[in-house]
Each structure stands twice: as C-alpha cells, then as structure tokens.
Scaffold this active site. Sequence first.
Site, PDB file in Angstrom:
ATOM      1  N   PHE A   7      -1.222  -3.567   7.763  1.00 56.78           N
ATOM      2  CA  PHE A   7      -1.842  -4.493   8.719  1.00 56.78           C
ATOM      3  C   PHE A   7      -1.144  -5.848   8.698  1.00 56.78           C
ATOM      4  O   PHE A   7      -1.111  -6.546   9.720  1.00 56.78           O
ATOM      5  CB  PHE A   7      -3.337  -4.652   8.382  1.00 56.78           C
ATOM      6  CG  PHE A   7      -4.123  -5.335   9.462  1.00 56.78           C
ATOM      7  CD1 PHE A   7      -4.555  -4.630  10.574  1.00 56.78           C
ATOM      8  CD2 PHE A   7      -4.437  -6.683   9.368  1.00 56.78           C
ATOM      9  CE1 PHE A   7      -5.273  -5.265  11.578  1.00 56.78           C
ATOM     10  CE2 PHE A   7      -5.152  -7.323  10.364  1.00 56.78           C
ATOM     11  CZ  PHE A   7      -5.574  -6.608  11.476  1.00 56.78           C
ATOM     12  N   GLU A   8      -0.601  -6.244   7.543  1.00 51.39           N
ATOM     13  CA  GLU A   8       0.049  -7.559   7.394  1.00 51.39           C
ATOM     14  C   GLU A   8       1.532  -7.543   7.796  1.00 51.39           C
ATOM     15  O   GLU A   8       2.194  -8.597   7.760  1.00 51.39           O
ATOM     16  CB  GLU A   8      -0.079  -8.058   5.949  1.00 51.39           C
ATOM     17  CG  GLU A   8      -1.460  -8.579   5.569  1.00 51.39           C
ATOM     18  CD  GLU A   8      -2.513  -7.501   5.428  1.00 51.39           C
ATOM     19  OE1 GLU A   8      -2.179  -6.425   4.877  1.00 51.39           O
ATOM     20  OE2 GLU A   8      -3.650  -7.705   5.881  1.00 51.39           O
ATOM     21  N   TRP A  59       0.863  -1.196   0.000  1.00 49.02           N
ATOM     22  CA  TRP A  59       0.000   0.000   0.000  1.00 49.02           C
ATOM     23  C   TRP A  59       0.890   1.235   0.000  1.00 49.02           C
ATOM     24  O   TRP A  59       1.908   1.278   0.703  1.00 49.02           O
ATOM     25  CB  TRP A  59      -0.891   0.014   1.240  1.00 49.02           C
ATOM     26  CG  TRP A  59      -2.292  -0.476   1.009  1.00 49.02           C
ATOM     27  CD1 TRP A  59      -2.682  -1.766   0.856  1.00 49.02           C
ATOM     28  CD2 TRP A  59      -3.478   0.327   0.911  1.00 49.02           C
ATOM     29  NE1 TRP A  59      -4.041  -1.829   0.686  1.00 49.02           N
ATOM     30  CE2 TRP A  59      -4.565  -0.566   0.709  1.00 49.02           C
ATOM     31  CE3 TRP A  59      -3.746   1.692   0.981  1.00 49.02           C
ATOM     32  CZ2 TRP A  59      -5.883  -0.131   0.571  1.00 49.02           C
ATOM     33  CZ3 TRP A  59      -5.048   2.129   0.849  1.00 49.02           C
ATOM     34  CH2 TRP A  59      -6.103   1.236   0.639  1.00 49.02           C
ATOM     35  N   HIS A 108     -10.514   3.684   9.285  1.00 45.81           N
ATOM     36  CA  HIS A 108      -9.523   2.621   9.083  1.00 45.81           C
ATOM     37  C   HIS A 108      -8.148   3.014   9.593  1.00 45.81           C
ATOM     38  O   HIS A 108      -7.413   2.196  10.119  1.00 45.81           O
ATOM     39  CB  HIS A 108      -9.433   2.254   7.595  1.00 45.81           C
ATOM     40  CG  HIS A 108     -10.346   1.156   7.221  1.00 45.81           C
ATOM     41  ND1 HIS A 108     -11.664   1.375   6.891  1.00 45.81           N
ATOM     42  CD2 HIS A 108     -10.153  -0.170   7.148  1.00 45.81           C
ATOM     43  CE1 HIS A 108     -12.232   0.216   6.637  1.00 45.81           C
ATOM     44  NE2 HIS A 108     -11.348  -0.732   6.774  1.00 45.81           N
ATOM     45  N   PHE A 168       9.532  -0.506  14.135  1.00 45.77           N
ATOM     46  CA  PHE A 168       8.304   0.141  13.641  1.00 45.77           C
ATOM     47  C   PHE A 168       8.677   1.269  12.679  1.00 45.77           C
ATOM     48  O   PHE A 168       8.912   2.403  13.086  1.00 45.77           O
ATOM     49  CB  PHE A 168       7.519   0.680  14.843  1.00 45.77           C
ATOM     50  CG  PHE A 168       6.193   1.308  14.501  1.00 45.77           C
ATOM     51  CD1 PHE A 168       5.102   0.531  14.148  1.00 45.77           C
ATOM     52  CD2 PHE A 168       6.021   2.684  14.572  1.00 45.77           C
ATOM     53  CE1 PHE A 168       3.871   1.105  13.861  1.00 45.77           C
ATOM     54  CE2 PHE A 168       4.795   3.273  14.284  1.00 45.77           C
ATOM     55  CZ  PHE A 168       3.714   2.479  13.925  1.00 45.77           C
TER      56      PHE A 168
END
Length: 164
Positions: free
Chosen positions: A66-67, A31, A97, A122
């Site tokens: 998210f993955e 994304w 979202h 992160f």
Amino acid sequence: MATQLKNLSDFSHTVVPSAVAYRFGIVVAEWNAEITNALYEGAYQSLINHGALADNIFTYAVPGSFELTSGADLLLKNLHLDAVICLGCVIQGETRHFDFICNAVAGAISNVAIKYTKPVIFGVLTTDNQQQALDRAGGKHGNKGDEAAITAIKMANLAETLNG
Ligand code: RBF
C-alpha cells in the site's frame, strides 16, 4: 491457458536498450519479504546486466505494498530519476484486504506515473498463495522483478526518444 508453464520473464526475443544513461528508483515492500527480496534481486541484477550503473540505482524499503505509491512519489519528488520500479507481493488472505490493497496500489501507481510524466512500474505480485508467488519470484514462471526492470529500461528509453 496460453501462458501456463511459460516463463513470463523471457525477453530474449526483444531488444532491450542500454540502461547506462538512466537513473532508477526501486521501492520494495517489506511485507512477504522472502518474495519481495527475490523480486528485488531479480530487478537489480537485470538493471546491472543491461548496463545501469550501481551508483544510479536508488533503493528504498516501505512497510507494505500500500505504501509503494507514497514511496515512488517521494523518490520522484526528491531524486532525479528516469523510472521507478515498485516491488511488492500481496497474497490472498481470509479478509477483503487483498482486493482493497491491489486495487488501490494499481490505480495509485498509474496516477504517480502521470503526475510526474515518468515511468512507474507495477512489479507487484497478486497471488492466491505463497507458492504462486514463489513461482514468479525466481521459480518456474521466472522473476517478475527482472521483467519489471526491463520494462523500466524500455520506458525510460521511450521517454528519452520522445522527450529528447
Ligand atoms: N502488504 C503487502 O504488501 N502484502 C500483503 O499481503 C498484505 N496483507 C495485508 C493484510 C492485512 C489484513 C493488512 C491490515 C495489511 C496487509 N498489508 C499487506 C500491509 C499493507 O500494504 C499496508 O502496509 C498497511 O495496510 C498499512 O498501510
């Protein structure tokens, strides 16, 4: 704000250990690929610049931020790694979202790190718009991928120091 217009990726004032002995995983979200590719280039080049061997850098793509957690979990389970860098970009949209993804990813990445007792970094931009993301992916605020790589090296080195 104190950090306004500051290059947040400036680690020139700190000592970065050599990365030559470490194996790194990089998980990159597809994304917002223009941004995450730039983060990846920054992270990869930074690892190489600090001595990491190309053969010791294992890169995998996942569909979205998210993955990233599942990706990091799979890498730590199947490859002998010293650290994993998660790279993604979540841009605020019209729905909620953004909040769900950001909160889920931040919490889950910490959990994977604790599960394997390995650094899981992160490197996810969470921005209001595309320009803020560009500014942090090689723009006026540096490259957060670069910063994530240096954090991975420092944490891998800390683990080696303490664990032997
Ligand atoms: N993934 C990202 O990495 N960045 C985003 O900005 C992003 N926005 C999303 C917005 C919506 C409405 C949805 C449904 C998904 C979005 N995703 C985004 C994908 C998400 O991380 C994940 O891949 C999917 O929800 C499938 O689990």
